[in-house]
Motif scaffolding. Structure first.
Motif, mmCIF file in Angstrom:
data_model
loop_
_atom_site.group_PDB
_atom_site.id
_atom_site.type_symbol
_atom_site.label_atom_id
_atom_site.label_comp_id
_atom_site.label_asym_id
_atom_site.label_seq_id
_atom_site.Cartn_x
_atom_site.Cartn_y
_atom_site.Cartn_z
ATOM 1 N N GLN A 163 -5.300 84.961 104.499
ATOM 2 C CA GLN A 163 -5.189 83.598 103.980
ATOM 3 C C GLN A 163 -4.841 82.575 105.068
ATOM 4 N N TYR A 212 2.965 75.950 107.308
ATOM 5 C CA TYR A 212 3.684 76.205 106.063
ATOM 6 C C TYR A 212 5.140 75.734 106.059
ATOM 7 N N ASP A 217 5.483 83.695 99.917
ATOM 8 C CA ASP A 217 4.870 82.418 99.550
ATOM 9 C C ASP A 217 3.434 82.315 100.056
ATOM 10 N N VAL A 218 3.135 82.984 101.169
ATOM 11 C CA VAL A 218 1.741 83.074 101.620
ATOM 12 C C VAL A 218 0.918 83.816 100.562
ATOM 13 N N ASN A 272 1.465 83.863 97.412
ATOM 14 C CA ASN A 272 1.266 82.936 96.304
ATOM 15 C C ASN A 272 0.156 81.928 96.609
ATOM 16 N N ASP A 273 -0.039 81.629 97.885
ATOM 17 C CA ASP A 273 -1.064 80.664 98.315
ATOM 18 C C ASP A 273 -2.469 81.272 98.313
ATOM 19 N N TRP A 274 -2.531 82.589 98.279
ATOM 20 C CA TRP A 274 -3.812 83.312 98.374
ATOM 21 C C TRP A 274 -4.450 83.424 96.986
ATOM 22 N N LYS A 275 -5.673 82.863 96.824
ATOM 23 C CA LYS A 275 -6.311 82.834 95.504
ATOM 24 C C LYS A 275 -7.649 83.570 95.457
#
Length: 536
Positions: A62, A88, A98-99, A101-104
């Protein structure tokens, strides 16, 4: 004590038992000992396949900042720390959780990618099940930090498995998470200087710290696994390499940690029945501080035999194997190859860029060319090996146009020359020429890729299939000069009188002649090297 209290205590006891539950190991022909695992025989399908493609893809892709990001982002002074700070924020406030959480993975299309890789000649496909960052890429029973519950909210392994099997490819899963215990130790630390000096990173956070946060209800320790002291020299980033086998001052993992790794891996095997499993470990995971790796191997072999009517079709990989261990599983060499033909099939794993997607590699156009990949493949196959090639995937689930160009180049070469790859076996010697004459043995897990200078027109590699010998010219000479293959001279111990026909796959030879000095050929062609001679 009222009924409500008794009920709560009963539920708590069930949950506690569940946390310590050990998944049943499938019994059968194999027992969890090295001696029993020596019964293993590598299936012929793997020795015939020769070429696989790997999606070494997870949340560390990510940030688009390369491999081992989730470790190095916690080391002040490392370029990935600086990158993280700018992109970040400080890792005490925005950690790797949190990285995730940022990965979609919003552009991920596994069917499209696997079909592309099959078209390029892959005979098996690998997906990453988890990395050292400890996130499971499936609906995991034993890891709440998984891709279904956080990040993409998708069952990544299920998507890859379906695509592989829809395309008729054996499906492999790579498991790397045994090392999270030591690997994440940087997350326990803090800056040594600057305005944030002494403020701990987020590696020691607990479930209670999540109140009001996006991760409320999750325990960061189930991801970071840092409820333990630091290993010796942990503040020196490179020290982990001397402790990869849990030696030289590494703090040994707890029994609970080893049990959790066992349960997660058995759960993955039971859910997906993979045809291949790759462990990024010396020998087997957590060996020699735990026997869970042996138990997983026995379970895998026995359950695979059940799936195939008593026939063992599974392939299991390990690194830095002793001769005894090479009887038990398949030897994997990272970014390199041995200097001689191996009696048993083996595998080299490498990538066209970094293991995790790196925007810098893209910007510099630093990907391996299709020509380089094909030269590697031929050299590996000539030594009885297979090549597993990673095409780095962006965080969004796509590959970039420069990577696509490499894959298309591989496709073009395989369309013409794949018969010298698939279903072949080594010849008397693997090759001749400067790189063969000056080859050095590999050390440890590999990493001799590209050493010894570029290939020349004197570098030849050989493979065979029944009555056919393939001589692969690794580089074309300038100005259409004559090529001499010494091993095929009429005075050579390898020459056979029945050798009387020479073809150039995908083109025509200007001339050929078997002389006492060697097979002399003139190749007038627009083909891209390496080019292949077919000798009947």
């Amino acid at each position: 004590m009222n009924k409500s209290t008794l009920l709560l205590l009963f539920i708590f006891s069930l949950l506690s038992c569940g946390q310590n539950k050990k998944e049943k190991m499938q019994t059968g022909q194999f027992e969890p000992t090295w001696e029993s695992l020596k019964q293993y025989e590598i299936p012929e399908w793997f020795n015939d396949a020769k070429f696989g493609i790997w999606a070494h893809w997870g949340p560390q892709c990510q940030p688009e900042a390369g491999d081992w990001y989730a470790r190095h982002m916690y080391h002040q002074g490392h370029w990935q720390y600086n990158y993280h700070l700018e992109k970040y924020g400080h890792p005490s406030e925005f950690g790797f959780k949190d990285v995730i959480n940022d990965w979609k993975a919003e552009k991920w299309n596994p069917e499209k990618l696997v079909a592309l890789y099959k078209r390029a000649g892959a005979r098996y496909f690998f997906a990453m099940g988890n990395h050292h960052d400890n996130l499971d890429m499936w609906d995991s029973k034993y890891q709440e930090w998984n891709s279904v519950d956080v990040g993409p909210k998708k069952d990544i392994l299920a998507g890859w498995a379906k695509a592989a099997r829809n395309n008729g490819l054996p499906f492999g899963v790579s498991i790397h998470s045994a090392h999270a215990w030591r690997w994440y130790e940087t997350a326990q630390m803090a800056d040594k200087e600057g305005k944030m000096a002494g403020i701990p990173y987020d590696g020691k956070l607990t479930k209670a710290d999540g109140k009001g946060k996006w991760w409320e209800g999750l325990d960061p320790q189930n991801l970071y696994a840092q409820n333990h002291p630091l290993s010796k020299d942990s503040e020196t980033p490179s020290s982990i390499h001397d402790q990869w086998g849990w030696e030289n001052g590494a703090v040994p993992p707890s029994g609970e940690y080893c049990l959790n790794f066992y349960n997660r891996t058995i759960d993955m095997i039971n859910q997906f029945n993979p045809d291949l499993i790759y462990f990024d470990d010396t020998a087997l995971p957590l060996w020699p501080v735990s026997h869970v790796g042996l138990e997983i191997a026995a379970h895998y072999y026995n359950s695979n035999m059940q799936q195939h009517d008593g026939q063992l079709e599974a392939v299991l990989f390990g690194k830095i194997l002793t001769d005894e261990q090479k009887e038990c599983l398949v030897w994997d060499v990272e970014r390199g190859a041995p200097d001689k033909i191996q009696k048993k099939p083996w595998q080299s794993c490498t990538c066209i860029g970094g293991w995790h997607y790196d925007r810098g590699v893209y910007n510099r156009s630093d990907y391996k060319s299709a020509k380089t990949v094909m030269q590697m493949l031929v050299d590996i196959v000539s030594k009885n090996g297979n090549l597993l090639l990673n095409i780095p995937v962006r965080g969004d689930g796509s590959i970039d146009e420069k990577e696509l160009e490499v894959v298309e180049g591989i496709t073009d070469w395989m369309d013409i020359n794949s018969e010298c790859i698939y279903d072949t076996r080594p010849w008397y010697i693997y090759g001749e020429g400067p790189k063969a004459e000056n080859a050095n043995p590999i050390n440890a897990q590999g990493f001799n890729e590209g050493k010894g200078g570029p290939y020349t027109s004197k570098d030849i590699r050989f493979t065979k299939k029944k009555e056919i010998l393939y001589a692969v010219i690794m580089e074309l000479p300038e100005n259409n000069q004559e090529i001499v293959i010494k091993s095929l001279g009429t005075d050579s111990q390898y020459f056979e009188a029945s050798m009387d026909s020479v073809e150039l796959l995908g083109g025509e030879l200007a001339s050929f002649d078997f002389t006492k000095d060697g097979l002399k050929v003139l190749v007038a062609t627009d083909l891209e090297a390496p080019v292949v001679l077919k000798i009947n």
